[in-house]
Design a protein around this motif. Structure first.
Motif, PDB file in Angstrom:
ATOM      1  N   ASP A   7       0.858  -1.178   0.000  1.00 52.67           N
ATOM      2  CA  ASP A   7       0.000   0.000   0.000  1.00 52.67           C
ATOM      3  C   ASP A   7       0.897   1.231   0.000  1.00 52.67           C
ATOM      4  N   VAL A   8       0.672   2.117  -0.963  1.00 48.21           N
ATOM      5  CA  VAL A   8       1.484   3.317  -1.119  1.00 48.21           C
ATOM      6  C   VAL A   8       0.570   4.529  -0.944  1.00 48.21           C
ATOM      7  N   MET A   9       0.982   5.442  -0.069  1.00 43.35           N
ATOM      8  CA  MET A   9       0.203   6.655   0.193  1.00 43.35           C
ATOM      9  C   MET A   9       1.113   7.870   0.160  1.00 43.35           C
ATOM     10  N   PRO A  10       0.561   9.018  -0.252  1.00 37.96           N
ATOM     11  CA  PRO A  10       1.363  10.243  -0.167  1.00 37.96           C
ATOM     12  C   PRO A  10       1.711  10.527   1.294  1.00 37.96           C
ATOM     13  N   ASP A  16      -2.392  16.385  -1.839  1.00 38.84           N
ATOM     14  CA  ASP A  16      -3.008  15.277  -2.563  1.00 38.84           C
ATOM     15  C   ASP A  16      -4.185  15.817  -3.379  1.00 38.84           C
ATOM     16  N   ARG A  38      -7.488  10.840   1.208  1.00 35.57           N
ATOM     17  CA  ARG A  38      -6.132  10.695   0.663  1.00 35.57           C
ATOM     18  C   ARG A  38      -6.200   9.529  -0.306  1.00 35.57           C
ATOM     19  N   GLN A  39      -5.671   9.715  -1.496  1.00 30.35           N
ATOM     20  CA  GLN A  39      -5.706   8.649  -2.502  1.00 30.35           C
ATOM     21  C   GLN A  39      -4.319   8.051  -2.657  1.00 30.35           C
ATOM     22  N   GLY A  40      -4.263   6.729  -2.691  1.00 34.75           N
ATOM     23  CA  GLY A  40      -2.994   6.037  -2.837  1.00 34.75           C
ATOM     24  C   GLY A  40      -3.066   4.948  -3.892  1.00 34.75           C
ATOM     25  N   LYS A  41      -2.114   4.020  -3.800  1.00 33.70           N
ATOM     26  CA  LYS A  41      -2.023   2.904  -4.739  1.00 33.70           C
ATOM     27  C   LYS A  41      -1.891   1.609  -3.952  1.00 33.70           C
ATOM     28  N   SER A  68       7.130   2.822  -5.247  1.00 31.85           N
ATOM     29  CA  SER A  68       6.839   4.090  -4.585  1.00 31.85           C
ATOM     30  C   SER A  68       7.949   5.086  -4.865  1.00 31.85           C
ATOM     31  N   GLU A  73       6.205   9.611  -0.931  1.00 35.26           N
ATOM     32  CA  GLU A  73       5.253   8.556  -0.577  1.00 35.26           C
ATOM     33  C   GLU A  73       5.805   7.660   0.521  1.00 35.26           C
TER      34      GLU A  73
END
Length: 83
Positions: A7-10, A16, A38-41, A68, A73
């Motif tokens: 899980d990758v987040m700013p 964001d 917050r949007q991540g990957k 990342s 991130e």
């Protein structure tokens, strides 16, 4: 076969804009009470063999070098399942 999830987040201090766009759209769609987005990957990697500390370390290395951008991130890695 083991499945690892990254899980990758700013980072919190990074703006964001995608999350802000979602936050702005939610009330227009009738969803109330959301104070931040917050949007991540999310990446799911299937690795041959059993889940081991060595495989986890390898996935963490992948996350830090390719999946990342460590400047902006943060990431977390965990084992999701083992087939």
């Amino acid at each position: 076969m083991a499945r690892y999830v990254v899980d990758v987040m700013p980072k919190p201090e990074i703006l964001d804009p995608q999350g802000k766009a979602v936050l702005g759209a939610l009330p227009r769609l009738g969803f109330a009470g959301v104070t931040d987005v917050r949007q991540g990957k999310r990446f799911e990697l299937e690795i041959e063999g059993d889940a081991t500390d060595e495989a986890l370390a390898e996935v963490q290395k992948m996350a830090g070098t390719l999946l990342s951008n460590p400047v902006i991130e943060d990431f977390a890695v965990h084992v999701e399942s083992q087939a």
